[in-house]
Write a protein that holds these residues in place. Structure first.
Motif, PDB file in Angstrom:
ATOM      1  N   ASP A 197      18.699  27.949  -3.941  1.00 30.55           N
ATOM      2  CA  ASP A 197      18.422  27.538  -5.312  1.00 30.55           C
ATOM      3  C   ASP A 197      18.994  28.621  -6.231  1.00 30.55           C
ATOM      4  OD1 ASP A 197      17.498  26.768  -7.777  1.00 30.55           O
ATOM      5  OD2 ASP A 197      15.428  26.452  -7.137  1.00 30.55           O
ATOM      6  N   LEU A 198      20.111  28.327  -6.893  1.00 29.47           N
ATOM      7  CA  LEU A 198      20.760  29.318  -7.748  1.00 29.47           C
ATOM      8  C   LEU A 198      19.875  29.739  -8.909  1.00 29.47           C
ATOM      9  CD1 LEU A 198      24.423  27.942  -7.910  1.00 29.47           C
ATOM     10  CD2 LEU A 198      23.523  29.759  -6.451  1.00 29.47           C
ATOM     11  N   ARG A 199      18.951  28.870  -9.318  1.00 31.54           N
ATOM     12  CA  ARG A 199      18.053  29.236 -10.409  1.00 31.54           C
ATOM     13  C   ARG A 199      17.196  30.437 -10.019  1.00 31.54           C
ATOM     14  NH1 ARG A 199      14.779  23.875 -11.340  1.00 31.54           N
ATOM     15  NH2 ARG A 199      14.396  24.400  -9.154  1.00 31.54           N
ATOM     16  N   ALA A 200      16.704  30.437  -8.772  1.00 33.83           N
ATOM     17  CA  ALA A 200      15.894  31.555  -8.298  1.00 33.83           C
ATOM     18  C   ALA A 200      16.765  32.776  -8.003  1.00 33.83           C
ATOM     19  CB  ALA A 200      15.112  31.146  -7.051  1.00 33.83           C
ATOM     20  N   LEU A 201      17.947  32.558  -7.448  1.00 29.70           N
ATOM     21  CA  LEU A 201      18.834  33.665  -7.101  1.00 29.70           C
ATOM     22  C   LEU A 201      19.246  34.452  -8.333  1.00 29.70           C
ATOM     23  CD1 LEU A 201      20.616  35.173  -5.021  1.00 29.70           C
ATOM     24  CD2 LEU A 201      22.390  33.457  -5.456  1.00 29.70           C
ATOM     25  N   PHE A 202      19.571  33.739  -9.417  1.00 36.35           N
ATOM     26  CA  PHE A 202      20.085  34.390 -10.623  1.00 36.35           C
ATOM     27  C   PHE A 202      19.073  34.435 -11.768  1.00 36.35           C
ATOM     28  CE2 PHE A 202      24.220  32.687  -8.828  1.00 36.35           C
ATOM     29  CZ  PHE A 202      24.617  33.919  -8.312  1.00 36.35           C
ATOM     30  N   SER A 203      17.808  34.091 -11.500  1.00 36.72           N
ATOM     31  CA  SER A 203      16.758  34.093 -12.533  1.00 36.72           C
ATOM     32  C   SER A 203      17.148  33.243 -13.734  1.00 36.72           C
ATOM     33  CB  SER A 203      16.465  35.536 -12.983  1.00 36.72           C
ATOM     34  OG  SER A 203      16.034  36.328 -11.896  1.00 36.72           O
ATOM     35  N   ILE A 204      17.651  32.040 -13.434  1.00 33.35           N
ATOM     36  CA  ILE A 204      18.037  31.103 -14.491  1.00 33.35           C
ATOM     37  C   ILE A 204      16.788  30.369 -14.970  1.00 33.35           C
ATOM     38  CG2 ILE A 204      19.392  29.047 -15.034  1.00 33.35           C
ATOM     39  CD1 ILE A 204      21.343  29.885 -12.831  1.00 33.35           C
ATOM     40  N   PRO A 205      16.460  30.446 -16.253  1.00 33.49           N
ATOM     41  CA  PRO A 205      15.265  29.744 -16.735  1.00 33.49           C
ATOM     42  C   PRO A 205      15.432  28.236 -16.650  1.00 33.49           C
ATOM     43  CG  PRO A 205      16.410  30.871 -18.552  1.00 33.49           C
ATOM     44  CD  PRO A 205      17.157  31.183 -17.295  1.00 33.49           C
ATOM     45  N   LYS A 206      14.330  27.554 -16.372  1.00 34.10           N
ATOM     46  CA  LYS A 206      14.345  26.104 -16.294  1.00 34.10           C
ATOM     47  C   LYS A 206      14.260  25.517 -17.694  1.00 34.10           C
ATOM     48  CE  LYS A 206      12.065  26.112 -11.784  1.00 34.10           C
ATOM     49  NZ  LYS A 206      10.909  25.649 -10.989  1.00 34.10           N
ATOM     50  N   HIS A 207      15.025  24.445 -17.936  1.00 35.00           N
ATOM     51  CA  HIS A 207      15.036  23.785 -19.244  1.00 35.00           C
ATOM     52  C   HIS A 207      14.720  22.309 -19.036  1.00 35.00           C
ATOM     53  CE1 HIS A 207      16.631  27.245 -21.443  1.00 35.00           C
ATOM     54  NE2 HIS A 207      17.460  27.430 -20.432  1.00 35.00           N
ATOM     55  N   GLY A 208      13.500  21.912 -19.348  1.00 35.18           N
ATOM     56  CA  GLY A 208      13.135  20.505 -19.242  1.00 35.18           C
ATOM     57  C   GLY A 208      13.085  20.048 -17.795  1.00 35.18           C
ATOM     58  N   LEU A 209      13.148  18.730 -17.629  1.00 39.69           N
ATOM     59  CA  LEU A 209      13.065  18.132 -16.307  1.00 39.69           C
ATOM     60  C   LEU A 209      14.395  18.265 -15.588  1.00 39.69           C
ATOM     61  CD1 LEU A 209      11.115  14.841 -17.157  1.00 39.69           C
ATOM     62  CD2 LEU A 209      10.184  16.959 -16.190  1.00 39.69           C
ATOM     63  N   THR A 210      14.336  18.569 -14.306  1.00 41.75           N
ATOM     64  CA  THR A 210      15.539  18.630 -13.483  1.00 41.75           C
ATOM     65  C   THR A 210      15.333  17.763 -12.258  1.00 41.75           C
ATOM     66  OG1 THR A 210      14.793  20.572 -12.265  1.00 41.75           O
ATOM     67  CG2 THR A 210      16.099  20.966 -14.250  1.00 41.75           C
ATOM     68  N   ASP A 211      16.420  17.374 -11.646  1.00 38.60           N
ATOM     69  CA  ASP A 211      16.370  16.529 -10.458  1.00 38.60           C
ATOM     70  C   ASP A 211      17.384  17.071  -9.461  1.00 38.60           C
ATOM     71  OD1 ASP A 211      15.976  14.569  -8.605  1.00 38.60           O
ATOM     72  OD2 ASP A 211      17.100  13.023  -9.682  1.00 38.60           O
ATOM     73  N   LEU A 212      16.997  18.100  -8.716  1.00 35.06           N
ATOM     74  CA  LEU A 212      17.921  18.759  -7.785  1.00 35.06           C
ATOM     75  C   LEU A 212      18.114  17.876  -6.557  1.00 35.06           C
ATOM     76  CD1 LEU A 212      16.505  22.389  -8.039  1.00 35.06           C
ATOM     77  CD2 LEU A 212      18.512  21.464  -9.177  1.00 35.06           C
ATOM     78  N   ASN A 213      19.011  16.903  -6.673  1.00 30.71           N
ATOM     79  CA  ASN A 213      19.193  15.952  -5.575  1.00 30.71           C
ATOM     80  C   ASN A 213      20.589  15.988  -4.956  1.00 30.71           C
ATOM     81  OD1 ASN A 213      20.721  14.796  -7.556  1.00 30.71           O
ATOM     82  ND2 ASN A 213      19.650  12.830  -7.571  1.00 30.71           N
ATOM     83  N   PRO A 248      22.111  34.208 -17.591  1.00 27.27           N
ATOM     84  CA  PRO A 248      21.597  35.470 -17.039  1.00 27.27           C
ATOM     85  C   PRO A 248      22.359  35.929 -15.801  1.00 27.27           C
ATOM     86  CG  PRO A 248      20.178  33.661 -16.384  1.00 27.27           C
ATOM     87  CD  PRO A 248      21.211  33.079 -17.319  1.00 27.27           C
ATOM     88  N   ILE A 249      23.332  35.155 -15.346  1.00 26.67           N
ATOM     89  CA  ILE A 249      24.072  35.507 -14.129  1.00 26.67           C
ATOM     90  C   ILE A 249      24.930  36.739 -14.388  1.00 26.67           C
ATOM     91  CG2 ILE A 249      25.754  34.698 -12.430  1.00 26.67           C
ATOM     92  CD1 ILE A 249      24.881  31.860 -13.027  1.00 26.67           C
TER      93      ILE A 249
END
Length: 323
Positions: free
Chosen positions: A233-249, A288-289
């Motif tokens: 999950d690149l969001r966790a790896l690079f500390s990318i903040p979540k914006h609204g609903l996501t659908d990691l499919n 933040p990357i």
């Protein structure tokens, strides 16, 4: 197992065998051609070679409209011939879920599925067919009088003309192409891109098995045709903040021949080529990357990730002896 490239035409999901496709580029300004052929939309200059362009809208009997910058051209080579297919957009690559028996449909080279997809399993036969495939369309498809989406016609024309000049440039004599082929995807509200030379495949996410004792950015593992790969999950790896609903499919499988793993994405947005001129600098506070994982930006807002740097990161090597 056959892999298919899925794309859309007026919202209708269609697919071609990946083996018949050479590349996907953004729509360019088309040149008129003499004579008439079924589905003919004009020609394009691809590195000095004149390539016929077919409108999939016309081939399927859908309403025509002018080309838009968001459209794509799928460069394919049925029976050794090079052709370009004009589609609305690319959805990604998936393993085939259908069997393709001989004489599968009344329209040569095409198989409609129960899910409403149109699988072009023999592109040469499909292009050579003499009739428009109206019967393949789902109920409600617009066969006439379609409206063009709102757009700035002048700006669109400039973009298409510039792309046409870019893809017309000849390849270098050493065989290297002066273009980068990129896959773009959406993640946490931001669009990113990765060079396709590091992408082995893209598939819809299925069961991922959590693994205890691994870093937070490792979502788990999954089986891909018998091979077990980790999923990041690149969001966790690079500390990318979540914006609204996501659908990691979607899972994009990255590989450099030594390291292989998948990364999660909300959805695939495009596959196209661009000149290998230096990418634009990434604007401050855009992401933040860290800079060492970035190649730059394109089209002002699409961030190009350095897949080689990500694959080579020692953090991706999981120490199985760690408690």
């Amino acid at each position: 197992m056959t892999h298919l490239l899925f794309f859309t035409v007026e919202g209708i999901p269609c697919a071609l065998p990946l083996a018949e496709i050479r590349q996907v580029v953004g729509m360019v300004e088309l040149r008129p051609e003499t004579g008439r052929r079924r589905g003919g939309a004009g020609t394009m200059n691809l590195h000095g070679r004149t390539v016929p362009v077919y409108s999939l809208r016309s081939l399927l009997g859908l309403a025509e409209r002018p080309p838009l910058p968001t459209d794509v051209l799928i460069i394919a080579h049925p029976s050794g011939e090079c052709v370009a297919l004009w589609a609305d957009g690319v959805r990604g690559v998936q393993e085939s879920r259908v069997q393709l028996p001989p004489d599968a449909s009344s329209s040569p080279g095409v198989l409609p599925t129960e899910e409403g997809e149109i699988i072009v399993h023999d592109l040469g036969a499909f292009l050579a067919a003499e009739e428009i495939a109206h019967h393949l369309l789902p109920d409600g498809a617009a066969v006439a009088g379609g409206a063009t989406p709102p757009h700035d016609a002048e700006k669109a024309g400039e973009i298409l003309a510039e792309r046409a000049r870019a893809v017309a440039r000849p390849k270098k004599e050493n065989g290297e192409t002066p273009f980068s082929e990129l896959l773009t995807f959406r993640l946490a509200g931001q669009e990113y891109a990765i060079k396709t030379q590091y992408i082995r495949e893209v598939f819809i996410m299925h069961e991922i098995i959590p693994v205890p004792g691994v870093p937070d950015f490792i979502v788990g593992i999954c089986a891909v045709r018998g091979e077990i790969i980790s999923v990041v999950d690149l969001r966790a790896l690079f500390s990318i903040p979540k914006h609204g609903l996501t659908d990691l499919n979607r899972v994009i499988v990255l590989s450099d021949g030594t390291m292989t793993f998948g990364v999660l994405a909300d959805y695939i947005t495009d596959i196209y080529i661009r000149p290998t001129d230096p990418f634009s600098p990434v604007e401050p506070d855009t992401t933040p990357i860290e800079q060492r994982y970035l190649l730059g930006a394109i089209d002002g807002s699409v961030i190009v990730l350095d897949a080689a740097a990500i694959l080579a990161d020692p953090a991706m090597v999981i120490d199985q002896t760690r408690k």
